[in-house]
Design a protein around this motif. Structure first.
Motif, short mmCIF file in Angstrom:
data_model
loop_
_atom_site.label_atom_id
_atom_site.label_comp_id
_atom_site.label_asym_id
_atom_site.label_seq_id
_atom_site.Cartn_x
_atom_site.Cartn_y
_atom_site.Cartn_z
N SER A 50 45.52 26.64 31.76
CA SER A 50 44.42 26.64 30.80
C SER A 50 44.76 27.54 29.62
CB SER A 50 43.14 27.20 31.43
OG SER A 50 42.95 26.69 32.70
N GLY A 87 43.02 29.88 28.32
CA GLY A 87 42.60 31.27 28.46
C GLY A 87 43.71 32.21 28.88
N CYS A 88 44.48 31.80 29.87
CA CYS A 88 45.51 32.68 30.39
C CYS A 88 46.46 33.10 29.28
CB CYS A 88 46.31 32.00 31.50
SG CYS A 88 45.31 31.22 32.77
N TYR A 146 44.80 35.52 26.76
CA TYR A 146 44.64 36.86 27.34
C TYR A 146 45.95 37.62 27.37
CZ TYR A 146 39.83 36.73 29.02
OH TYR A 146 38.48 36.73 29.10
N CYS A 199 38.98 31.43 27.06
CA CYS A 199 38.48 30.38 27.94
C CYS A 199 36.99 30.57 28.23
CB CYS A 199 39.28 30.40 29.24
SG CYS A 199 39.17 31.97 30.11
N PHE A 224 35.61 31.51 30.98
CA PHE A 224 35.44 32.79 31.66
C PHE A 224 35.35 33.93 30.66
CE2 PHE A 224 37.98 36.49 33.10
CZ PHE A 224 37.04 37.05 33.94
N CYS A 278 42.94 37.31 35.56
CA CYS A 278 41.69 37.11 34.82
C CYS A 278 40.88 38.41 34.76
CB CYS A 278 40.87 35.99 35.46
SG CYS A 278 41.83 34.60 36.06
N THR A 282 36.59 31.58 38.35
CA THR A 282 37.73 31.34 37.46
C THR A 282 38.35 29.98 37.80
OG1 THR A 282 39.19 32.44 39.01
CG2 THR A 282 38.28 33.80 37.25
N CYS A 283 39.37 29.61 37.03
CA CYS A 283 39.92 28.26 37.15
C CYS A 283 40.17 27.84 38.59
CB CYS A 283 41.23 28.16 36.38
SG CYS A 283 40.96 28.07 34.62
N SER A 298 31.96 29.99 35.44
CA SER A 298 32.81 30.18 34.27
C SER A 298 34.25 29.75 34.52
CB SER A 298 32.76 31.66 33.87
OG SER A 298 33.04 32.48 34.98
N GLY A 343 37.58 28.61 33.90
CA GLY A 343 38.18 28.67 32.57
C GLY A 343 38.39 27.35 31.88
S1 SF4 Z 1 42.61 31.31 34.93
FE1 SF4 Z 1 41.04 30.26 33.87
S2 SF4 Z 1 39.42 31.71 33.93
FE2 SF4 Z 1 41.23 32.89 34.30
S3 SF4 Z 1 41.94 33.55 32.30
FE3 SF4 Z 1 42.96 31.66 32.77
S4 SF4 Z 1 41.73 30.12 31.76
FE4 SF4 Z 1 40.46 31.93 31.96
#
Ligand code: SF4
Ligand code: SF4
Lengths: 462, 495
Positions: free
Chosen positions: A45, A47-48, A51, B66, B68, B91, B151-152, B181, B183
């Motif tokens: 995804s 997000g990872c 971050y 994301c 989250f 996360c 999370t995901c 949430s 992601g």
């Molecule tokens: S695993 Fe999913 S919830 Fe966690 S940071 Fe990545 S995208 Fe976000």
């Protein structure tokens, strides 16, 4: 399961509170950043990736682009293959990169994407496009975070790079492979200088000395210059020898072991060279490889270091230290502290490491009667609980220990990763005689300052 | 001894070296992906139309986070709740203590709690571990409520988060609220919505005694650098009571009685508007959109609040006018000095939510500066329309951008300052452009009238720094100036 805590019989904590590790793909991205022309790519995804970029940028203060296959809900159900391929195509087209380092994430590992197969398919399906973009190499590594920390992710990626790219096509003569682990850009610059001064050509992998500590630019570089050239990696199989740092690195994880098995390049596994003893061993290895004596420059550095040990020993004698961070860094620091008369009372790492305890024993037993407390797979809650009773005088580790330092009113010497609350982390040099010298001065001064600050008398002369 | 660089040059190149490739294909493509063309607009070139709210393009290095992340940032400042992230460690690690959201009391929010899922949990399910982690933590830290973030991979392995939460809630007697949430189920905005739904479960669960008819909840302020305290102080001077901070310096018990307030003030509409709407539907509490950034927006917001309460208390407007007058008479003379120095300088803005962009455009105008680029990660169509209206011709408006685009815009527009977050900072600095952190990590209060002054100081401190003349991009400019006429020209450039 957590390691058993010191002298307590209570149930181990289930949750991790204030983690002392990061996740595996982050380590892989850092390793990929050290290859020339490479763009790290997370299959997972969005997000990872975002971050991790933020986290890494805050430490290095450099642009860190990490691409992502940006999977959405439907990909999570039907598989991320199409997005992975689209992402690779886009990265290739926009970054004109030489290497794409694909690391998997928890999500793609859990949904069962067969990333190596997908990458292979991509190579076949998009052969023309690859060709027109100069055939960038695609390295892939499996890094589910639930199976290891950033330390494992880092080593897995280095190993994957060697495994998938190294050959015995000579790139140049007189090379030695140097696999330093996760050390700072300044450390890498200094290591290269040392190897060079022995008349060797170093192939340092990964080499983040420029990619994560670059000069000001007049134009934005899509992919920062520097990094280990792919041609040099291809030639790693022809080196005179490999030197890999890391007493906690299992042989099955060592990149030098791959080179030894496949190309018969002798692997020399050493401790990360911090302190006199570990640096001596490193110098000995170089002497052995080159049949040369140590260059006078380093003799002098060594001499000055010993001289300073003597000058400074009284300030720090018997002080108790808590050290936390990546296993190999903690081992190296412990070795160094032991030889200057500081007593390591707790050596802790967030990573799981079976070799950690033995390594600490190896580097301390010659000098210490009593072994320090050694904990792996712990978080800052565990560290706090254990360290509280040990009443340390100084902490060594990342920024994340600042709360403890504040609570106990003792100095924190910031080392390792991440350093998010101080400036210049990328320029901290702690390896070799010179790095140790800086480190020694820093620690002695931290102890002196703590004493000065607490004293009712404003000493100006110490 | 050969030097390292010379040695590097001596390296026999690979069949096609990377640098050669770069040289070969520079003009082949421009910086904007074809798929993203409709997410970039240049005012004045064509009729306004912009796509947004799309999924990020694979491989484009979006600056977005994301779902989250969206939930986490909104709920994070609730200081006396347990925030447990159910998932693998990353996360939780990357969201540990990342916002400068200050608390006047408890600081549970500044810890990072994770179930740190391991391989066996992924295979056999993480429910048992979640249950044990939750109960143990609640016993250990006695929170007022618990938020459990999905999370995901939790979405994939199918743990029954809600079921476990209900069970623990029954056993421990505190609200235990699941936050949906995962992601990958949308972008940050979906996360805001999940957070609002979670908070809404708390609202209406405690008595509303002792609440004045002149009362509000503050939504969408996260007390970065203590900003909510500034706003609260203004409201106090106006005679308006604050029931709940949502969520800066937030408390569970305040949230539970938030339905007793007469009005909801919604800043940062993206993140908390959903909660305001739910409260409007359920409790008939109207809401007012406000912004505390910049002089005009701050003053206008206060006046609107006074207007709302004028029937209940006819004096409130007088008090508000006095407040604004006092603040401005103190602020303006100080601001003038900065404006003199900054007049004519150029700015670029790329922020998370669009509301901040509106206020920033106006704030820069106040400093006599022009805005050349403005964009956000998660703006809506209306947001971009509004931006289009308030910006000057030639301004680039962009949705969900990436480092390559941003850097090319910065160079093209030759700006003096870039306003963004941590991820944008190195892009600016590499290119020798000033930077102002307008994101979670800022340590200077930028809201309120005092915030405008702080903002001006921030802008001044970076734009007017002498360091730029040494950076490669600006150096040429400066050395040329030196050649012709020393002081004169430099002055001209600096002004
Ligand atoms: S695993 Fe999913 S919830 Fe966690 S940071 Fe990545 S995208 Fe976000
Ligand atoms: S899902 Fe895994 S890879 Fe992504 S941030 Fe969380 S721990 Fe790291």
């Amino acid at each position: 399961m957590k390691s058993k805590l010191l002298k307590t019989e209570k149930e181990p904590y289930v949750a991790t509170t204030d983690s002392c590790k990061q996740c595996a793909p982050l380590g892989a991205c850092l390793a990929f950043k050290g290859v020339e022309g490479s763009v790290p790519f997370l299959h997972g995804s969005q997000g990872c990736a975002t971050y991790m970029r933020r986290y890494v940028i805050s430490h290095f203060r450099e642009p860190v682009d990490i691409a992502s296959s940006s999977l959405g809900e439907k990909h999570a159900i039907y598989g991320g293959g199409p997005n992975l391929k689209l992402g690779l195509k886009n990265v290739m087209a926009k970054y004109h990169c030489g290497v794409i380092g694909v690391a998997t994430t928890c999500l793609t590992e859990t949904i069962g994407d067969d990333t190596p197969r997908l990458v292979k398919e991509f190579r076949d399906e998009f052969a023309d496009e690859l060709e027109c973009h100069g055939n960038p190499s695609i390295v892939n590594v499996s890094t589910p975070s639930y199976a290891g920390s950033h330390v494992d992710g880092f080593h897995s990626a280095v190993r994957a790079i060697v495994d998938q790219l190294a050959s015995n096509v000579p790139a140049m003569e007189n090379t030695v492979n140097l696999l330093p682990g996760f050390v700072s850009p300044a450390d890498i610059r200094y290591l290269k200088e040392i190897v060079h001064d022995f008349g060797l050509n170093p192939v340092v992998l990964p080499d983040i000395s420029e990619t994560l500590d670059g000069p000001a630019a007049s134009e934005y570089e899509k992919v920062p210059s520097g990094g280990t050239p792919v041609a040099s990696i291809k030639g790693m199989g022809t080196a005179l020898s490999s030197i890999e740092f890391g007493r906690c690195l299992a042989n099955s994880m060592g990149a030098a072991n791959v080179l030894e098995d496949r190309f018969n390049v002798r692997s020399r596994r050493l401790g990360t060279p911090i302190g006199l003893r570990e640096t001596d061993i490193f110098m000995d290895a170089l002497k052995e490889i080159t049949c040369r004596t140590i260059p006078i420059k380093y003799e002098l550095e060594r001499g000055r270091l010993v001289d300073s040990y003597v000058d400074g020993h009284k300030y720090i004698s018997g002080k108790k230290a808590v050290i936390y961070g990546d296993p190999d860094m903690v081992v190296a620091l412990t070795s160094f502290l032991t030889e200057i008369g500081i007593r390591p009372v707790l050596c802790a790492t967030g990573a799981k490491s079976q070799l950690f305890k033995t390594a600490i024993k190896t580097v301390t037993e010659e000098i210490l009667d009593e072994s320090p407390e050694v904990l792996d797979n712990v978080d800052f809650y565990d560290i706090e609980e254990t360290a509280e009773e040990l009443k340390p005088d100084v902490l060594l580790g990342s920024s994340k220990g600042y709360k403890l330092s504040r609570k106990w009113n003792i100095p924190l010497v910031r080392l390792g990763f991440p350093i998010h609350d101080r400036f210049g982390a990328q320029r901290i040099c702690q390896l070799g005689y010179k790095g140790t010298q800086d480190l020694f001065d820093m620690i002695v001064n931290a102890v002196i300052q703590a004493k000065q600050d607490r004293s009712p008398i404003g000493y100006t002369y110490i | 001894m050969r030097s390292w660089t010379r040695w590097k040059k001596a390296t026999p190149p690979s069949p096609i070296s990377w640098h050669e490739i770069i040289r070969k294909v520079p003009a082949m493509t421009n910086t904007i992906f074809a798929e993203r063309k409709d997410q970039v607009h240049r005012k004045g070139e064509e009729p306004f139309q912009m796509a947004c709210d799309k999924e990020s393009l694979a491989g484009a290095v979006s600056q977005r986070a994301c779902v989250f992340c969206g939930s986490r940032v909104v709920l994070y400042p609730i200081t006396d709740a347990l925030h447990l992230v159910h998932g693998p460690i990353g996360c939780a690690v990357y969201t540990w203590d990342i916002r400068g959201a200050l608390s006047s009391g408890p600081e549970l929010h500044r810890h990072s709690y994770s179930t740190d899922l391991q391989e066996s949990d992924v295979i056999f399910g993480g429910e048992d571990k979640l249950y044990r982690a939750l109960t143990q933590l609640i016993d250990r830290i006695s929170p007022k409520a618990a938020f459990v973030y999905s999370t995901c991979i939790v979405g994939i392995i199918g743990d029954d988060l809600a079921g476990i939460c209900r069970k623990v809630e029954r056993e421990k007697g505190i609200p235990v609220i699941p936050v949906e949430s995962e992601g990958f189920k949308g972008n940050k905005r979906a996360g805001y919505n999940a957070a609002c739904r979670a908070m809404f479960q708390l609202v209406g669960t405690a008595p509303t005694d002792d609440i004045s008819p002149l009362s509000v909840n503050i939504l969408g302020d996260f007390n970065l650098a203590g900003e909510i305290w500034i706003v609260r102080e203004y409201l106090e001077r106006m005679g308006v009571q604050v029931v709940a901070n949502i969520t800066g310096d937030g408390r569970v018990d305040d949230l539970r009685r938030a339905h007793g307030a007469a009005l909801n003030l919604v800043q940062c509409s993206g993140s908390t508007i959903d909660l305001a709407k739910m409260m409007e539907d359920e409790y008939q509490i109207p809401f007012l959109r406000v912004s505390y950034f910049g002089v005009e927006d701050m003053a206008e917001s206060l006046y609107n609040i006074a207007e709302f309460f004028k029937d209940v208390d006819p004096q409130v407007m007088e008090r508000t006018k006095a407040l604004v007058r006092d603040e401005l008479s103190e602020l303006y003379p100080k601001l003038r000095e900065y404006r003199q120095a900054l007049e004519g300088k150029k700015a670029a803005i790329y922020v998370g939510g669009a509301f901040k962009a509106f206020s920033l455009v106006k704030a820069f105008r106040h400093l006599g500066m022009t805005v050349e680029l403005v964009g956000s990660q998660t703006g809506t169509e209306e947001d971009y329309k509004e931006l289009h209206e308030i910006t000057d011709p030639g301004t680039i408006i962009v949705d969900d951008s990436n480092p390559l685009e941003l850097s090319s815009f910065l160079q093209e527009k030759d700006v003096d300052i870039f306003v963004g977050g941590v991820k944008e900072r190195p892009i600016a600095y590499k290119l020798g452009v000033g930077f102002c952190d307008h994101n979670h990590e800022r340590k200077e209060a930028l809201e309120g009238f005092i915030g405008m002054l702080n903002f001006a100081k921030e802008v001044y401190s970076t734009v007017m720094s002498p360091v730029w003349r040494f950076t490669p991009r600006k150096k040429a400019l400066y050395s040329k100036a030196l050649e012709t006429d020393v002081c004169h020209e430099i002055k001209a450039i600096e002004n």
